[in-house]
Motif scaffolding. Sequence first.
Motif, PDB file in Angstrom:
ATOM      1  N   ARG A 193      -2.473   8.005  -4.362  1.00 41.39           N
ATOM      2  CA  ARG A 193      -3.382   8.347  -3.272  1.00 41.39           C
ATOM      3  C   ARG A 193      -2.787   7.929  -1.928  1.00 41.39           C
ATOM      4  O   ARG A 193      -1.802   7.200  -1.889  1.00 41.39           O
ATOM      5  CB  ARG A 193      -4.741   7.676  -3.523  1.00 41.39           C
ATOM      6  CG  ARG A 193      -5.382   8.180  -4.829  1.00 41.39           C
ATOM      7  CD  ARG A 193      -6.765   7.618  -5.091  1.00 41.39           C
ATOM      8  NE  ARG A 193      -7.686   7.958  -4.030  1.00 41.39           N
ATOM      9  CZ  ARG A 193      -8.238   7.086  -3.174  1.00 41.39           C
ATOM     10  NH1 ARG A 193      -7.956   5.796  -3.265  1.00 41.39           N
ATOM     11  NH2 ARG A 193      -9.056   7.492  -2.251  1.00 41.39           N
ATOM     12  N   PRO A 194      -3.374   8.412  -0.848  1.00 43.63           N
ATOM     13  CA  PRO A 194      -2.808   8.067   0.458  1.00 43.63           C
ATOM     14  C   PRO A 194      -3.289   6.725   1.009  1.00 43.63           C
ATOM     15  O   PRO A 194      -3.092   6.440   2.178  1.00 43.63           O
ATOM     16  CB  PRO A 194      -3.262   9.234   1.354  1.00 43.63           C
ATOM     17  CG  PRO A 194      -4.435   9.834   0.685  1.00 43.63           C
ATOM     18  CD  PRO A 194      -4.428   9.441  -0.762  1.00 43.63           C
ATOM     19  N   GLU A 195      -3.913   5.886   0.182  1.00 42.79           N
ATOM     20  CA  GLU A 195      -4.369   4.574   0.661  1.00 42.79           C
ATOM     21  C   GLU A 195      -4.403   3.577  -0.494  1.00 42.79           C
ATOM     22  O   GLU A 195      -4.382   3.962  -1.662  1.00 42.79           O
ATOM     23  CB  GLU A 195      -5.773   4.676   1.274  1.00 42.79           C
ATOM     24  CG  GLU A 195      -6.822   5.104   0.263  1.00 42.79           C
ATOM     25  CD  GLU A 195      -8.261   4.946   0.757  1.00 42.79           C
ATOM     26  OE1 GLU A 195      -8.470   4.562   1.924  1.00 42.79           O
ATOM     27  OE2 GLU A 195      -9.179   5.199  -0.048  1.00 42.79           O
ATOM     28  N   LEU A 213       4.963   3.400  -1.456  1.00 42.81           N
ATOM     29  CA  LEU A 213       5.193   4.835  -1.517  1.00 42.81           C
ATOM     30  C   LEU A 213       3.839   5.483  -1.809  1.00 42.81           C
ATOM     31  O   LEU A 213       3.314   5.369  -2.913  1.00 42.81           O
ATOM     32  CB  LEU A 213       6.193   5.115  -2.646  1.00 42.81           C
ATOM     33  CG  LEU A 213       7.009   6.401  -2.607  1.00 42.81           C
ATOM     34  CD1 LEU A 213       7.711   6.589  -1.277  1.00 42.81           C
ATOM     35  CD2 LEU A 213       8.020   6.405  -3.751  1.00 42.81           C
ATOM     36  N   TYR A 214       3.242   6.110  -0.781  1.00 37.88           N
ATOM     37  CA  TYR A 214       1.955   6.790  -0.960  1.00 37.88           C
ATOM     38  C   TYR A 214       2.185   8.207  -1.464  1.00 37.88           C
ATOM     39  O   TYR A 214       3.298   8.737  -1.395  1.00 37.88           O
ATOM     40  CB  TYR A 214       1.213   6.864   0.380  1.00 37.88           C
ATOM     41  CG  TYR A 214       0.641   5.563   0.858  1.00 37.88           C
ATOM     42  CD1 TYR A 214      -0.375   4.929   0.150  1.00 37.88           C
ATOM     43  CD2 TYR A 214       1.094   4.986   2.045  1.00 37.88           C
ATOM     44  CE1 TYR A 214      -0.923   3.737   0.626  1.00 37.88           C
ATOM     45  CE2 TYR A 214       0.546   3.795   2.518  1.00 37.88           C
ATOM     46  CZ  TYR A 214      -0.458   3.188   1.803  1.00 37.88           C
ATOM     47  OH  TYR A 214      -0.997   2.008   2.264  1.00 37.88           O
ATOM     48  N   ASN A 215       1.129   8.846  -1.889  1.00 41.84           N
ATOM     49  CA  ASN A 215       1.166  10.248  -2.344  1.00 41.84           C
ATOM     50  C   ASN A 215       2.206  10.429  -3.442  1.00 41.84           C
ATOM     51  O   ASN A 215       2.829  11.468  -3.543  1.00 41.84           O
ATOM     52  CB  ASN A 215       1.498  11.198  -1.178  1.00 41.84           C
ATOM     53  CG  ASN A 215       0.432  11.183  -0.093  1.00 41.84           C
ATOM     54  OD1 ASN A 215      -0.689  10.730  -0.338  1.00 41.84           O
ATOM     55  ND2 ASN A 215       0.752  11.667   1.074  1.00 41.84           N
ATOM     56  N   ALA A 216       2.429   9.400  -4.220  1.00 45.42           N
ATOM     57  CA  ALA A 216       3.476   9.436  -5.245  1.00 45.42           C
ATOM     58  C   ALA A 216       2.836   9.304  -6.634  1.00 45.42           C
ATOM     59  O   ALA A 216       2.475   8.199  -7.058  1.00 45.42           O
ATOM     60  CB  ALA A 216       4.464   8.302  -4.999  1.00 45.42           C
TER      61      ALA A 216
HETATM   62  C1  LIG Z   1      -0.262  11.695   2.131  1.00 40.12           C
HETATM   63  O1  LIG Z   1      -0.902  12.952   2.038  1.00 40.12           O
HETATM   64  C2  LIG Z   1      -1.925  13.150   3.000  1.00 40.12           C
HETATM   65  C3  LIG Z   1      -2.537  14.489   2.746  1.00 40.12           C
HETATM   66  O2  LIG Z   1      -3.031  14.544   1.430  1.00 40.12           O
HETATM   67  C4  LIG Z   1      -1.345  13.053   4.398  1.00 40.12           C
HETATM   68  O3  LIG Z   1      -2.391  13.149   5.353  1.00 40.12           O
HETATM   69  C5  LIG Z   1      -0.639  11.729   4.588  1.00 40.12           C
HETATM   70  O4  LIG Z   1       0.022  11.713   5.846  1.00 40.12           O
HETATM   71  C6  LIG Z   1       0.385  11.493   3.488  1.00 40.12           C
HETATM   72  N1  LIG Z   1       0.885  10.138   3.618  1.00 40.12           N
HETATM   73  C7  LIG Z   1       2.173   9.830   3.535  1.00 40.12           C
HETATM   74  C8  LIG Z   1       2.533   8.403   3.757  1.00 40.12           C
HETATM   75  O5  LIG Z   1       3.033  10.654   3.269  1.00 40.12           O
END
Ligand SMILES: *[C@@H]1O[C@H](CO)[C@@H](O)[C@H](O)[C@H]1NC(C)=O
Length: 475
Positions: A40-42, A226-229
């Motif tokens: 997730r992004p958080e 590492l987000y969105n991973a």
């Molecule tokens: C993660 O994905 C979201 C959209 O789903 C985006 O807004 C965000 O910037 C991304 N974060 C990173 C750290 O890549």
Amino acid sequence: MTRTDKNAQILILGGGVTGVIAARTLAEQGIDDYLIVEARPELGGRMMSHSFGRSNQTIEVGANWVQGTQTSNGPENPIWTLAKKHKVDTRFTGYDSMTTYDYTGKVDFLSLFKQSVGNYTSLIEGAGSRVPRQLVDTTSRTGYSLQGSKPKTPHELASEYCQFDWEYADSPEHTSWIASSWAHNFTFDPDAGGFSEDNYLSVDQRGFKTLIQQEAATFLQPSQILYNATVKEIAYSENGVEVTLVNGTVLTADYALYTFSLGVLQNDDVTFQPKLPEWKQEAIQSMTMATYTKIFLQFPKKFWFDTQFAVYADRIRGHYPVWQGLDLEDFFPDSGILFATVTGDYSVRVEALPDKQIQSEVMTVLRSMFPNITIPEPEAFFFKRWHADPLFRGSYSNWPASFFSEHHDNIRANVNERLWFAGEATSRKYFGFLHGAYFEGLDIATRIAKCIKGGGCVSLMHYEDVRNARPYRLD
Ligand SMILES: *[C@@H]1O[C@H](CO)[C@@H](O)[C@H](O)[C@H]1NC(C)=O
Ligand SMILES: Cc1cc2nc3c(=O)[nH]c(=O)nc-3n(C[C@H](O)[C@H](O)[C@H](O)COP(=O)(O)OP(=O)(O)OC[C@H]3O[C@@H](n4cnc5c(N)ncnc54)[C@H](O)[C@@H]3O)c2cc1C
Ligand SMILES: *[C@@H]1O[C@H](CO)[C@@H](O)[C@H](O)[C@H]1NC(C)=O
Ligand SMILES: *[C@@H]1O[C@H](CO)[C@@H](O)[C@H](O)[C@H]1NC(C)=O
Ligand SMILES: *[C@@H]1O[C@H](CO)[C@@H](O)[C@H](O)[C@H]1NC(C)=O
Ligand SMILES: *[C@@H]1O[C@H](CO)[C@@H](O)[C@H](O)[C@H]1NC(C)=O
Ligand SMILES: *[C@@H]1O[C@H](CO)[C@@H](O)[C@H](O)[C@H]1NC(C)=O
């Protein structure tokens, strides 16, 4: 991020309470070469908020309470410590603030409700006398019956539900008698080493998760997350680990700490190469991932009870039995928000049906609770499907009667000295709770730090075979 080769000494898989506290523990030990891998992004995981309705009210779809705080100089719940440190806005909640309803409207069965509190206490105490005699574990349903509590009427059943299912997110039939007694005691009973019986609900508009996000901000560098991973496969060997993300990126490290939920572990969203050993798989599939579902509604104005809680006795046990009003002076005044909670199998049922149908069921219940009021359709309606979410596959773990202590050791045990496991479900005393996640992140990361600094690992004990004390007989 263009990391190649060994991306880090340790990959921390998951950025919930367990992952963040594991990272903090490593940092405290002087180990900074770790990377949190989070889909997730958080950060926060099951501490998850949602902006709801006309007022963009921050509501909690996941964990909401600090459960157990501290009694005089006894042990303090570390989640309570963090809540105070980061000034999270919380409110005391209690059963004393309760209104009772059934399918004919408002009906006072508070005396039955009080009886169910006593019956739950007997259940908890009754389990204790079995331990020293080494009596076999049974379900909590068996326990209730042996203690003389055999609820039959909708009102008795709804009262029992509030004591039991509302906490364990599962029915007495599906839950160990002894383990639920321990679980209750270690959190809520100061005489048994627990914190206190108090529950504090977060009303913080930054979200309850702010507690762990602010804590992370005290030590974590952006390059360490590492987000969105989203992890797809974990390969492990004597030499290290290789973690493949859904987008094809491969991350390598000396160690991996797996903190995804028991529900994820039980399913095939993340695979292992080679497959996890038999003893591990049996243990994983033997614990339960229960589900707790909060169904939020917003109306133009409040028409319901002034207490914090209401219990609704339906003819069917578990049919929208617990209601919480948030439109209260100390909570979210004038918000027009209240929510119903369902759990266990009923959560799975609710998740399988479309929102419109659940909204209609919930409205039918509300209209039978308030027969003399013309209730409009809600302005906003929301619930999160935890059981269906591939990042969680349920809400929190529960200990069933056929689950042995050795099984639990096996869920917790590392594999191959390279692959470690931690999470609320690996906590012996506090499974299911935020503080369980906290203590496990702390303990397992301390062990990994020892591996790294001491030049060798001390593996956690596991059992190849979990056996019956005596064989089952056919004669
Ligand atoms: C993660 O994905 C979201 C959209 O789903 C985006 O807004 C965000 O910037 C991304 N974060 C990173 C750290 O890549
Ligand atoms: C509805 C609900 C109500 C609850 N109420 C309370 C309460 O009031 N009080 C209390 O003490 N506890 C409560 N809990 C339990 C508490 O939330 C959990 O025990 C705790 O948050 C678990 O933390 P964790 O770090 O072990 O797991 P998680 O929070 O699940 O963290 C694991 C992380 O891994 C990530 N992840 C999963 N799969 C992948 C993948 N394939 N790739 C990458 N990342 C992945 C997830 O996004 C998540 O961030 C509740 C839980 C729920 C769901
Ligand atoms: C709620 O959020 C929406 C979208 O971000 C915004 O347009 C709106 O002004 C907000 N309303 C309030 C009351 O803050
Ligand atoms: C839990 O605590 C109660 C009250 O202190 C005690 O009677 C019971 O034995 C304990 N349960 C277990 C399983 O030890
Ligand atoms: C509580 O237990 C008593 C027996 O000890 C039983 O008569 C009663 O029905 C139970 N009440 C509830 C609400 O479960
Ligand atoms: C895959 O996802 C990770 C984590 O968000 C990102 O760092 C990486 O650049 C992505 N790789 C590709 C090929 O998109
Ligand atoms: C609701 O209406 C019924 C039937 O008209 C009446 O008997 C009852 O007293 C009303 N209840 C309340 C709380 O007003």
